[in-house]
Each structure stands twice: as C-alpha cells, then as structure tokens.
Scaffold this active site. Structure first.
Site, PDB file in Angstrom:
ATOM      1  N   GLY A 155      22.059  98.455   5.551  1.00 56.39           N
ATOM      2  CA  GLY A 155      23.073  97.776   6.333  1.00 56.39           C
ATOM      3  C   GLY A 155      22.609  97.092   7.605  1.00 56.39           C
ATOM      4  N   ASN A 202      27.308  85.470   0.390  1.00 59.56           N
ATOM      5  CA  ASN A 202      26.224  86.432   0.192  1.00 59.56           C
ATOM      6  C   ASN A 202      25.002  85.966   0.974  1.00 59.56           C
ATOM      7  OD1 ASN A 202      24.669  88.562  -1.151  1.00 59.56           O
ATOM      8  ND2 ASN A 202      23.702  86.918  -2.332  1.00 59.56           N
ATOM      9  N   HIS A 239      20.920  86.010   0.831  1.00 56.70           N
ATOM     10  CA  HIS A 239      19.810  86.245  -0.090  1.00 56.70           C
ATOM     11  C   HIS A 239      18.495  86.033   0.667  1.00 56.70           C
ATOM     12  CE1 HIS A 239      17.728  86.601  -3.873  1.00 56.70           C
ATOM     13  NE2 HIS A 239      16.999  85.555  -3.519  1.00 56.70           N
ATOM     14  N   GLU A 261      30.034  82.519 -10.299  1.00 64.64           N
ATOM     15  CA  GLU A 261      29.781  83.361 -11.473  1.00 64.64           C
ATOM     16  C   GLU A 261      28.299  83.434 -11.833  1.00 64.64           C
ATOM     17  OE1 GLU A 261      31.250  80.518 -11.310  1.00 64.64           O
ATOM     18  OE2 GLU A 261      30.228  79.200 -12.726  1.00 64.64           O
TER      19      GLU A 261
HETATM   20  C1  GAR Z   1      18.560  92.133   2.597  1.00 68.84           C
HETATM   21  O1  GAR Z   1      17.280  91.572   2.680  1.00 68.84           O
HETATM   22  C2  GAR Z   1      19.453  91.261   1.726  1.00 68.84           C
HETATM   23  O2  GAR Z   1      19.234  89.891   1.893  1.00 68.84           O
HETATM   24  C3  GAR Z   1      19.025  91.702   0.357  1.00 68.84           C
HETATM   25  O3  GAR Z   1      18.831  93.096   0.462  1.00 68.84           O
HETATM   26  C4  GAR Z   1      18.524  93.443   1.811  1.00 68.84           C
HETATM   27  C5  GAR Z   1      19.552  94.429   2.294  1.00 68.84           C
HETATM   28  O4  GAR Z   1      19.262  94.900   3.568  1.00 68.84           O
HETATM   29  N1  GAR Z   1      20.008  91.342  -0.605  1.00 68.84           N
HETATM   30  C6  GAR Z   1      19.706  90.977  -1.841  1.00 68.84           C
HETATM   31  O5  GAR Z   1      18.578  90.955  -2.288  1.00 68.84           O
HETATM   32  C7  GAR Z   1      20.909  90.613  -2.711  1.00 68.84           C
HETATM   33  N2  GAR Z   1      20.475  89.751  -3.774  1.00 68.84           N
HETATM   34  P1  GAR Z   1      20.363  95.515   4.541  1.00 68.84           P
HETATM   35  O6  GAR Z   1      21.117  96.583   3.748  1.00 68.84           O
HETATM   36  O7  GAR Z   1      19.544  96.135   5.630  1.00 68.84           O
HETATM   37  O8  GAR Z   1      21.268  94.430   5.038  1.00 68.84           O
END
Ligand code: GAR
Length: 210
Positions: free
Chosen positions: A15, A111, A113, A151
């Site tokens: 998080g 989102n 990424h 989607e």
């Molecule tokens: C972050 O780097 C986010 O961009 C990635 O996971 C990590 C979560 O960190 N998300 C993805 O890869 C989704 N496709 P966090 O829980 O510390 O924010």
C-alpha cells in the site's frame, strides 16, 4: 468543499501507493475527492494498517473466500454501492476485474502500472515481475502509467505517464523502489485529483486533460 467525489481504493499488499494518496489528501493536493474506503483483496494486507492509521475505513473482501470471480465481484460491488463510491482507484490491486464489474464504473476506475504502457504490461506483468522483465530486456528507461481500466489488462486509455532512467547494474527490487518514488507516488495522486475535479476527458483512446 461540498460535492467531493467519494473514492474507494482497492489494494492487495503493502500500500505505498495508497499512502501517497493519503498523504496527498492530508496535504491538500487531493482536494476534489475523499478516500471513503480502502478494500483489500487479501487479509493482512499492510495497506489496511495504513488506512486505519489515517482514520479511513478499511475492509477486506478476500478473493479466496469466494468460489468464483463473479461472487467475489458481487460482494465487492455491494460494499462499494453501500458507501456510494463514485471513483475507484486500483493501487497495487493484483486482480483483474471483469468487464461486467467495470461497466458499473464507466471511466471511473483508474490503475497505476509500474512501466511505460504498452511496454511490460498485460497478463502476468505485475509487481516485481515487471521490473525483472524490463531489466532482462535491457531497456534504459522505464517508468509508470496511470490509465483507465477497461476489459483488457492494462489496456485502458492512458491518463498520465512518467519516465524513470535505469541506472547500470540496479537490482529489480531497487528499480521497483525508484519507479515508485520517482513516478508512481507522484502520478497517482495527481491523476486522482484531475479525475475527481472533472478535468479528465476521454475521447476513444486519447485522454485530454483540461
Ligand atoms: C506497485 O508498483 C504497483 O504499480 C504495482 O504493484 C505495486 C504495489 O505496491 N501494481 C501492479 O503491478 C498492477 N498491475 P504498493 O502496494 O506499495 O502500492
């Protein structure tokens, strides 16, 4: 301010992106919306502690408590509807939402990424894997993208992007931290505020910031 958008943040893990949103809310950078609930897809997600510390309601709708995706999403939707959530932010949310779910929030789910889409994205590209793949490919620049959720996994229209240089010899773990610090944690609160303020207009694949 009245008429703030009611934000729900979906998380699965640590998080830090949620923390960036909380900090932006506390600091007044995120002022057109208010985080009303944090929903974790995994019990024990540290993100829930961050929510609690900030005085924000945190709940867990655990994917593995449901036999299929449809019943998980129905439960998730019920929690969000109960709280009159307008905007959903996926902040390290590791599940792919169905088209059927997404249709309840048209152009209202974003989102973050950890790469420059359309590189290193799509099914199987999440978390640390993204950085491992970028390093093994040998790219010299990576970054982060905030996009609308549609989607197609990581396929929605791009709202904001920021590039990050890859230093020689960096590990995947250190690159992940660098991308978070230099890109994700800056872009996500910014995109959240723009969306809540009604300043993001999508025209097909192109997004115009007004
Ligand atoms: C972050 O780097 C986010 O961009 C990635 O996971 C990590 C979560 O960190 N998300 C993805 O890869 C989704 N496709 P966090 O829980 O510390 O924010």
């Amino acid at each position: 301010m009245e008429n703030k958008k009611r934000i729900g943040v979906l998380v699965s893990g640590g998080g830090t992106n949620l923390q960036a949103l909380i900090d932006a809310q506390m600091g007044g950078e995120l002022k057109s919306g208010e985080i009303c609930v944090v929903v974790a897809s995994k019990a024990g997600a540290y993100a829930l502690e961050r929510a609690e510390k900030a005085g924000i309601e945190g709940i867990c709708v655990e994917r593995k408590s449901f036999s299929d995706k449809a019943s998980f999403e129905a439960a998730l939707l019920e929690e969000l509807t109960k709280r009159r959530i307008d905007i959903l932010i996926l902040a390290g949310f590791m599940l792919v939402l169905s088209d059927r779910f997404i249709r309840h929030f048209p152009d209202r789910i974003i989102n973050v990424h950890p790469a420059l889409i359309p590189s290193f994205c799509g099914d199987g590209f999440y978390g640390l894997h993204v950085h491992e793949r970028a390093l093994s490919y040998g790219v010299k620049v990576t970054g982060a993208t905030v996009h609308f959720v549609n989607e197609v996994t990581d396929g929605g229209a791009i709202i904001l992007q920021k590039a990050v240089e890859i230093p020689e010899g960096i590990s995947a773990e250190d690159l992940q931290q660098k991308v978070m610090r230099e890109a994700e944690h800056i872009l996500l609160p910014k995109a959240a505020e723009l969306l809540c303020a009604g300043r993001v207009r999508r025209d097909g694949r192109r997004v115009v910031i007004q």
